[in-house]
Scaffold this motif. Structure first.
Motif, PDB file in Angstrom:
ATOM      1  N   ARG A 218      -4.785   0.870   5.150  1.00  0.00           N
ATOM      2  CA  ARG A 218      -3.921  -0.095   5.834  1.00  0.00           C
ATOM      3  C   ARG A 218      -3.540  -1.266   4.933  1.00  0.00           C
ATOM      4  N   ALA A 219      -4.494  -1.768   4.137  1.00  0.00           N
ATOM      5  CA  ALA A 219      -4.198  -2.905   3.269  1.00  0.00           C
ATOM      6  C   ALA A 219      -3.200  -2.528   2.177  1.00  0.00           C
ATOM      7  N   CYS A 220      -3.321  -1.323   1.635  1.00  0.00           N
ATOM      8  CA  CYS A 220      -2.453  -0.885   0.544  1.00  0.00           C
ATOM      9  C   CYS A 220      -1.206  -0.162   1.040  1.00  0.00           C
ATOM     10  N   ARG A 221      -1.161   0.077   2.345  1.00  0.00           N
ATOM     11  CA  ARG A 221      -0.027   0.792   2.955  1.00  0.00           C
ATOM     12  C   ARG A 221       0.277   2.065   2.177  1.00  0.00           C
ATOM     13  N   THR A 405       0.882 -11.460  -7.808  1.00  0.00           N
ATOM     14  CA  THR A 405       2.058 -11.158  -8.614  1.00  0.00           C
ATOM     15  C   THR A 405       2.748  -9.922  -8.028  1.00  0.00           C
ATOM     16  N   PRO A 406       4.033  -9.720  -8.353  1.00  0.00           N
ATOM     17  CA  PRO A 406       4.744  -8.574  -7.764  1.00  0.00           C
ATOM     18  C   PRO A 406       4.059  -7.234  -7.990  1.00  0.00           C
ATOM     19  N   GLU A 407       3.503  -7.016  -9.211  1.00  0.00           N
ATOM     20  CA  GLU A 407       2.846  -5.734  -9.492  1.00  0.00           C
ATOM     21  C   GLU A 407       1.678  -5.483  -8.546  1.00  0.00           C
ATOM     22  N   TYR A 408       0.848  -6.492  -8.360  1.00  0.00           N
ATOM     23  CA  TYR A 408      -0.334  -6.324  -7.518  1.00  0.00           C
ATOM     24  C   TYR A 408       0.019  -6.392  -6.037  1.00  0.00           C
ATOM     25  N   PRO A 413      -0.035  -4.630  -0.331  1.00  0.00           N
ATOM     26  CA  PRO A 413       0.909  -5.480   0.403  1.00  0.00           C
ATOM     27  C   PRO A 413       0.241  -6.348   1.475  1.00  0.00           C
ATOM     28  N   ARG A 414      -0.916  -5.914   1.983  1.00  0.00           N
ATOM     29  CA  ARG A 414      -1.576  -6.674   3.054  1.00  0.00           C
ATOM     30  C   ARG A 414      -3.015  -6.994   2.641  1.00  0.00           C
TER      31      ARG A 414
END
Length: 465
Positions: A218-221, A405-408, A413-414
């Motif tokens: 869920r955190a990494c979608r 940062t955008p990469e991480y 995403p969550r």
């Protein structure tokens, strides 16, 4: 502070130190830590070491549940296959970091050293009791160190996350399939019950593993496709239910609510979060009050008769399981009060001490907070507080809006759901000793990787000292 080389794209800091209040430490590598991440033009030797580190880490993740594979008994001090694989994981991580001339970062070093010191003092005060446990303290730290340091490369962190998701889902399917066809070797079903343990040898341990994978999904979608992701989550929840862990189910429910509240706070909807939290508190408190005045035993009896799974899960909420836990709680609290000195009875010595005292119910403490103080004294309690503070601090820093940062941020995403997963461990620690789970420390390494290398304020501008 050492300089960071500016690459054509934004990269995480190479070993840059965290804020002074972060209880981490860095061990210098062979040379300057300012070497940029491996790229397509990197030397073949560097790419080979990177590939080797990734392969070994995937094998390490796959080994985490293999504590009692095929019903085999654990080794001395409950050691198992993951501890053997960890040696290769650490060696590969150190070689990879050395090839890039990067320092090795040691997240959670201070609380771990405090834990070891507390255990060492308790062991000396009790004639050498529990000295093997101190080595286990260091081993679980190495899981976090390995994952965190590989996480300085977003590509390797992506590999860790995706491998964890697919390996965890595959194990869940194997356990479910074994349970359905009645193959106890695949499901790890208890000999004296219906609870599935997979290869953990403990149903509560297995429950925590599947919940951990659930929140990483869920955190990494990931998987990115919604339908696939919902399917994976459904498989993991079914596997968790088959373990029959009431404490795990309670922690999962609380963490789902907390994850929603954290998201509201992150989005600036504090008023909605407070209102939702208050509503959940009222409903939860009302439910507990209702259960205290209503006799639910007939309902539980009917449910237990309808299904062996229900008998071995919710059917235990008012029976022998609850009674035994109350007995263990009362016994361990009394043992703390009766200690002749403040150093504890010795690491991992609770069960043996109960046996010597001829207690009516001989078990481990089944509570991390009590076990820390009982076995390692007030120093053990202090070490546990420092560890919890370190983990929560890192979670708070990476969960802020636009903190990564955008990469991480694309990888996680969550990140606020990592905080919800930490709550799973903290809640479960009231019922089991979860803070020494190997996969738990690997997860703490994921949090440390985001905190050390993924935060925007950890990236130094070009030319900064």
């Amino acid at each position: 502070m050492s300089p960071t080389t500016k690459a054509p794209r934004a990269v995480p800091p190479q070993g840059g130190p965290g804020p002074p209040d972060a209880p981490d430490a860095a061990v210098p590598g062979a040379a300057s830590p300012g070497t940029p991440p491996d790229s397509g033009s990197a030397a073949p030797g560097l790419r080979r070491r990177r590939d080797l580190a990734g392969i070994v880490m995937v094998c390490g993740i796959a080994s985490l549940p293999m504590l009692m594979p095929f019903g085999l008994a654990p080794g001395p001090g409950n050691t198992g296959l993951p501890d053997l694989v960890l040696i290769f994981v650490v060696v590969a991580t150190f070689l990879w970091a050395a090839s890039r001339r990067q320092p090795i970062r040691w997240p959670y070093l201070i609380p771990t050293l405090l834990t070891i010191v507390a255990g060492g003092v308790a062991s000396i005060a009790n004639e050498g009791i529990g000295s093997l446990t101190l080595a286990k303290d260091l081993f679980v730290l190495l899981w976090a160190v390995a994952v965190a340091n590989l996480g300085r490369d977003p590509a390797l962190l992506r590999l860790v996350i995706r491998s964890w998701v697919w390996i965890g889902t595959f194990y869940a399917l194997v356990m479910i399939f074994g349970f359905v066809i009645g193959n106890d070797m695949l499901s790890g079903k208890q000999v004296d019950g219906e609870r599935a343990m997979f290869t953990f040898g403990d149903a509560n341990y297995a429950s925590n593993w599947f919940i951990c994978v659930f929140f990483i999904v869920r955190a990494c979608r990931y998987p990115e496709d919604n339908l696939k992701r919902y399917g994976v989550c459904g498989i993991l929840v079914v596997a968790e239910l088959l373990t029959g862990s009431n404490g795990g189910a309670l922690a999962l429910g609380c963490a789902i609510v907390l994850g929603h509240l954290f998201r509201l706070f992150k989005e600036g909807k504090a008023h909605q979060a407070i209102a939702t939290g208050a509503l959940c508190a009222v409903l939860g408190g009302g439910g507990v009050a209702l259960l205290s005045v209503v006799d639910v035993q007939p309902v539980l009896d009917r449910a237990s008769a309808a299904s062996p799974i229900l008998r071995d899960s919710i059917g235990r909420t008012t029976g022998e399981s609850t009674s035994s836990r109350s007995t263990v709680f009362g016994t361990t609290v009394r043992m703390i009060e009766e200690q002749p000195h403040p150093w504890g009875i010795g690491p991992g010595h609770t069960e043996k001490a109960m046996l010597v005292n001829q207690e009516t119910y001989v078990r481990e403490a089944h509570n991390d907070y009590i076990a820390a103080v009982l076995e390692r004294g007030f120093l053990g309690g202090l070490a546990l507080i420092v560890l919890v503070f370190a983990v929560l601090l890192k979670c708070a820093r990476v969960a802020r809006r636009d903190a990564l940062t955008p990469e991480y941020a694309r990888l996680v995403p969550r990140p606020e759901l990592f905080g919800a997963l930490v709550a799973v461990f903290l809640i479960s620690a009231l019922f089991y000793e979860t803070l020494h789970y190997r996969h738990g420390w690997a997860f703490f390494g994921l949090i440390a990787a985001l905190d050390l290398f993924g935060r925007r304020d950890a990236v130094r501008p070009e030319g900064a000292p």
